[in-house]
Write an enzyme that holds these catalytic residues in place. Structure first.
Site, mmCIF file in Angstrom:
data_model
loop_
_atom_site.group_PDB
_atom_site.id
_atom_site.type_symbol
_atom_site.label_atom_id
_atom_site.label_comp_id
_atom_site.label_asym_id
_atom_site.label_seq_id
_atom_site.Cartn_x
_atom_site.Cartn_y
_atom_site.Cartn_z
ATOM 1 N N ASP A 31 -12.680 15.843 -26.324
ATOM 2 C CA ASP A 31 -12.758 16.311 -24.701
ATOM 3 C C ASP A 31 -11.183 16.214 -23.220
ATOM 4 O O ASP A 31 -12.275 15.975 -22.188
ATOM 5 C CB ASP A 31 -14.253 16.349 -23.970
ATOM 6 N N GLY B 87 -24.917 16.563 -13.273
ATOM 7 C CA GLY B 87 -24.491 17.254 -15.122
ATOM 8 C C GLY B 87 -25.553 17.756 -15.015
ATOM 9 O O GLY B 87 -26.997 17.420 -15.262
ATOM 10 N N SER B 88 -25.708 18.283 -16.910
ATOM 11 C CA SER B 88 -27.542 18.776 -16.899
ATOM 12 C C SER B 88 -28.288 17.138 -18.003
ATOM 13 O O SER B 88 -29.410 17.627 -17.491
ATOM 14 C CB SER B 88 -26.638 19.083 -18.529
ATOM 15 N N PHE B 89 -27.474 16.149 -17.642
ATOM 16 C CA PHE B 89 -28.536 15.333 -18.591
ATOM 17 C C PHE B 89 -28.193 13.853 -17.624
ATOM 18 O O PHE B 89 -29.019 13.270 -17.656
ATOM 19 C CB PHE B 89 -27.998 14.952 -19.807
ATOM 20 N N VAL C 161 -23.696 11.014 -11.683
ATOM 21 C CA VAL C 161 -22.696 10.137 -11.511
ATOM 22 C C VAL C 161 -23.129 9.361 -9.693
ATOM 23 O O VAL C 161 -23.045 10.315 -8.487
ATOM 24 C CB VAL C 161 -21.288 10.507 -11.599
ATOM 25 N N LYS D 91 -22.763 6.034 -13.723
ATOM 26 C CA LYS D 91 -23.312 6.993 -14.694
ATOM 27 C C LYS D 91 -24.497 6.584 -14.889
ATOM 28 O O LYS D 91 -24.655 5.857 -15.395
ATOM 29 C CB LYS D 91 -22.681 7.168 -15.414
ATOM 30 N N LEU E 292 -22.165 11.634 -6.464
ATOM 31 C CA LEU E 292 -21.041 11.889 -6.685
ATOM 32 C C LEU E 292 -20.844 13.200 -7.636
ATOM 33 O O LEU E 292 -20.274 14.162 -7.089
ATOM 34 C CB LEU E 292 -19.985 10.604 -7.171
#
Length: 255
Positions: free
Chosen positions: A146, A22-24, A27, A46, A19
């Site tokens: 965030d 990201g960098s690390f 998902v 995740k 889906l």
């Protein structure tokens, strides 16, 4: 090291399509497997690889520690978590209506233009966001750290579900982060303002090196509500230093 792929079975789940990435973390959609091998779902998993970078694994463990004790209608629940020798996994419900940024883009057309959500939709979403943030601050004693449109998912009924507690912190001393957390954050830097896409939501004190706390969350919540009302973010500039200057000096236009 081989990454998890569609069709793999991990922790009682069959992984599906990717889906986001990201960098690390990655998902994926997934389905729970019962003993009869019937697939139940879908859910979202995740995945954070343990050997990518130590701080990513540390952040995921901190996120899970906070996330698993949260329970509110407008906070996405953690259904399950587990690990393998290679990765950490967090399982949550699948929200099918995207996020608030996508809703704004669908309903308002040009995201840089004017015109926010219809009043009835705006009122419902604003009440749900405020309820979730109040719960985090005063019942769970957590600063989200965030808050942004992308971290407010929408379920099948278009109700808000806050996600992403990787930068969250437990609150002590009247709503401030603990001294231990301050020391750790100073070593890592202010993650909430360096994370991609988060700078327009950062409170001035975060840009000066402060830590996520209730006031900083309330600033970010205000940015989200402004965007829902007006149809655009209050602070925008392609040149990052100028964007920081606008935020620190509260330079924005009222519609």
């Amino acid at each position: 090291l081989r990454e998890d792929e569609a069709g793999d079975e991990v922790g009682g789940y069959v992984l599906g399509c990717e889906l986001s990435r990201g960098s690390f973390s990655t998902v994926r959609e997934a389905y729970h497997i019962e003993e009869t091998k019937v697939k139940i779902g879908p859910v979202v998993v995740k995945i954070v690889r343990k050997h990518n970078i130590e701080s990513a694994e540390e952040a995921m463990r901190r996120e899970l520690m906070i996330w698993r004790r949260l329970g509110h209608p407008h906070v996405l629940p953690l259904l399950d978590s587990f690990e393998s020798p290679m990765a950490l996994y967090a399982v949550s419900p699948r929200c099918t209506k995207g996020n608030l940024l996508q809703l704004l883009n669908r309903m308002c057309g040009d995201p840089q233009g004017a015109g926010g959500l219809p009043f009835a939709t705006l009122k419902r979403i604003a009440l749900q966001l405020c309820s979730a943030v109040r719960y985090l601050h005063y019942d769970a004693a957590v600063a989200h750290g965030d808050l942004k449109l992308e971290n407010a998912l929408l379920d099948a009924d278009e109700n808000v579900r806050l996600i992403d507690f990787g930068l969250s912190r437990e609150l002590f001393n009247g709503g401030r982060s603990s001294h231990n957390q301050e020391a750790g954050a100073s070593a890592r830097g202010c993650g909430s303002c360096t994370a991609a896409g988060s700078l327009p939501y950062c409170a001035p004190e975060l840009l000066r090196g402060g830590l996520p706390d209730r006031p900083a969350d309330c600033w970010a919540l205000g940015v989200m509500l402004y965007a829902c009302l007006v149809g655009r973010l209050p602070f925008q500039d392609a040149y990052e230093p100028r964007l920081v200057y606008k935020i620190v000096n509260a330079q924005y236009e009222l519609p």
